[in-house]
Every structure is written in structure tokens, then in C-alpha cells.
Enzyme design. Structure first.
Site: not given
Length: 276
Positions: A30, A143, A175, A199
Site C-alpha cells: 500500500y 510498505k 523509528e 520505512l
């Protein structure tokens, strides 16, 4: 109005098959695009990441880049979206439940718009966070739809009365549950390198570009939770959060408990990238 299986249809006409591999395996990818003034923000960077993720998970995209972009722009137009997000998802398709890739399934595309206001209050006042071990898999750079660890982390933050969780692997900060993290130490900007453990955030990329243009020293290098708690400033970056200061971590104030000057400077420059 949604885009589903090659057509624009009302939301109530979207019917997801129970045999969709995205439903029972999380076998899909996505992207979330920010929309400012009715236009896709950093569209090329998002499409680069979508194509890279698809390649890594061996998912054949059903449309070309140009076709995807045209679909998303048409969706924005049909929904009269001025400010918000567009969610785009592609699963491997419908097939009986078996782990190997199906030979005949066709990818299923779903896209829709959300009106999402800018987070002006949190940008101005900052958020509080807690630290927690990073229990996710080792391909956080992709992702994909496999987000349960992120969901659990975000809920853990809310259960503790704060807005975000800062993740670490044996004391090395990676993160957050739904955003990238940066700190400022002695005038230098630090953030975890864009490897498989985080990411590769689009806003992260923009912020690093802005920092270098402002001659703010940048170091893409891992740092510890101790360095995090001793930082002069800390802030998260993300598609929906922009540049949001973190003013408290594990109950300890950061930057005196107020947003720091570099975070404010970066946010002001960030706003110039989409303000007309």
C-alpha cells in the site's frame, strides 16, 4: 467514491472477497499519498516506493505508473478532495488459502480518499512518547499490509496516555509505530539510516533535503536510547504528521518540554514546499 477492480464505484458497492490473499495473509502492499490543494504531494517518490515494494515481494502491479497516477487524480477529482490523503492498496488477488503464490490470481486494486486536516495543534505544541522494543520483522523498509506489530505499538502508546511509541532494537533506536524519528544533538540532525529496519519515509526524505539546503549538519546514523533521552530536540516525520516535535519521552522532558528551534525551522520550510 472508491476505485476498485478497475472502476470507480460508491463505497457501499465495494465487496472484498474472503478469498483475497490480502484478507487472510496480509499479502499486499500500500501507499498513503498526502494531498495539498487538491494535488498529490511528492507523487514520484511515493510511486518509486510502491514499485520497489512490489518488486521485493514479487507482486506484479496491474497498472503502469502513469495509469496509477491518473487513477488517483481522477479519484481526487471525483471526491472533490482539497486536503487529505489517498490510500492505495494492491493485493496479490483472490485464491484458495495456500501459502505458495497462486498461478492464476490477478492483483486487486483498491483506492479511496480521506479528508485529513493538517495536525496544526501537535505541530505547535508537540507530543509525548514512550520507548518500547521493536518486535517487527526485518523488512520494515517494505510498505506491506503486515502492520499488526505497528498497531500493537500505537495502542500501547495510547494505553499509557501518550501519542506515540519510539521503537528500539536492543537499545538502538529505529523509528516509531507510524512515523520516522529524528533528533538534534549539538546542532546536528541524526536519524537512523534508510536500511531494512525502517520505512523509507517520504517526509523523512523531504526533511533531510530541506536540512541540507539550510546547511544543518545531517548524519544518517543509528543512535541509542540514551542519546535519544539526552537529545536537544526530537521530532517525528510522516505523511499525516508532517514535522511534529516530541516534547516528552518516558516521562522526561525534551528541549525543556517545548518544540525546539530546528524543528520549527524545518516545519516552516516544509510548509513552503506545498503552499501556493
Amino acid at each position: 467514491m472508491y476505485f476498485f477492480k478497475n472502476e470507480f464505484i460508491p463505497a457501499h458497492d465495494v465487496h472484498i472477497s474472503p478469498n483475497d490473499r490480502g484478507y487472510y495473509f496480509g499479502d499486499g502492499i500500500y501507499e498513503v499519498f498526502r494531498v495539498y490543494h487538491g494535488e498529490l504531494y511528492e507523487c514520484d517518490a511515493h510511486m518509486d516506493r510502491l514499485e520497489r515494494t512490489a518488486l521485493e515481494v514479487k507482486l506484479t502491479l496491474p497498472y503502469s505508473r502513469e495509469q496509477f497516477v491518473n487513477i488517483l487524480r481522477e479519484l481526487i477529482s471525483r471526491n472533490s478532495l482539497t486536503e487529505g490523503t489517498v490510500y492505495l492498496q494492491i493485493t496479490r488477488g483472490e485464491a484458495s488459502r495456500a501459502h505458495p503464490f497462486p498461478q492464476t490470481a490477478e492483483p486487486v486494486t483498491l483506492a479511496y480518499c480521506n479528508e485529513v486536516p493538517r495536525p496544526l495543534a501537535t505541530i505547535q505544541h508537540g507530543i509525548r512518547a514512550v520507548t518500547q522494543p521493536d518486535i517487527r520483522w526485518l523488512r520494515c523498509d517494505l510498505k506491506t499490509l503486515n502492520l499488526l506489530p505497528n498497531v500493537l505499538a500505537k495502542q500501547a502508546a495510547l494505553d499509557r496516555g501518550v501519542q506515540e511509541v519510539i521503537l528500539h532494537r536492543e537499545g538502538i533506536v529505529t523509528e516509531c509505530s507510524a512515523s520516522n524519528l529524528m533528533i538534534v544533538s549539538q546542532g546536528e540532525l541524526l536519524t537512523h539510516p534508510a536500511n531494512n529496519l525502517i520505512l523509507h519515509g517520504i517526509t523523512r526524505l523531504v526533511v533531510l533535503r530541506i536540512a541540507r539546503s539550510l546547511s544543518i549538519p545531517v548524519r544518517e546514523e543509528a543512535f541509542t536510547t540514551d542519546a535519544l533521552l539526552q537529545a536537544d530536540e526530537a521530532f517525528i516525520t510522516g505523511t499525516t504528521m508532517e514535522i511534529t516535535p516530541v516534547v516528552e519521552i518516558d516521562g522526561r522532558p525534551i528541549a525543556g518540554g517545548t518544540p525546539g528551534p530546528i524543528a520549527r525551522q524545518l516545519q516552516a520550510e516544509f510548509e513552503r514546499t506545498f503552499t501556493k
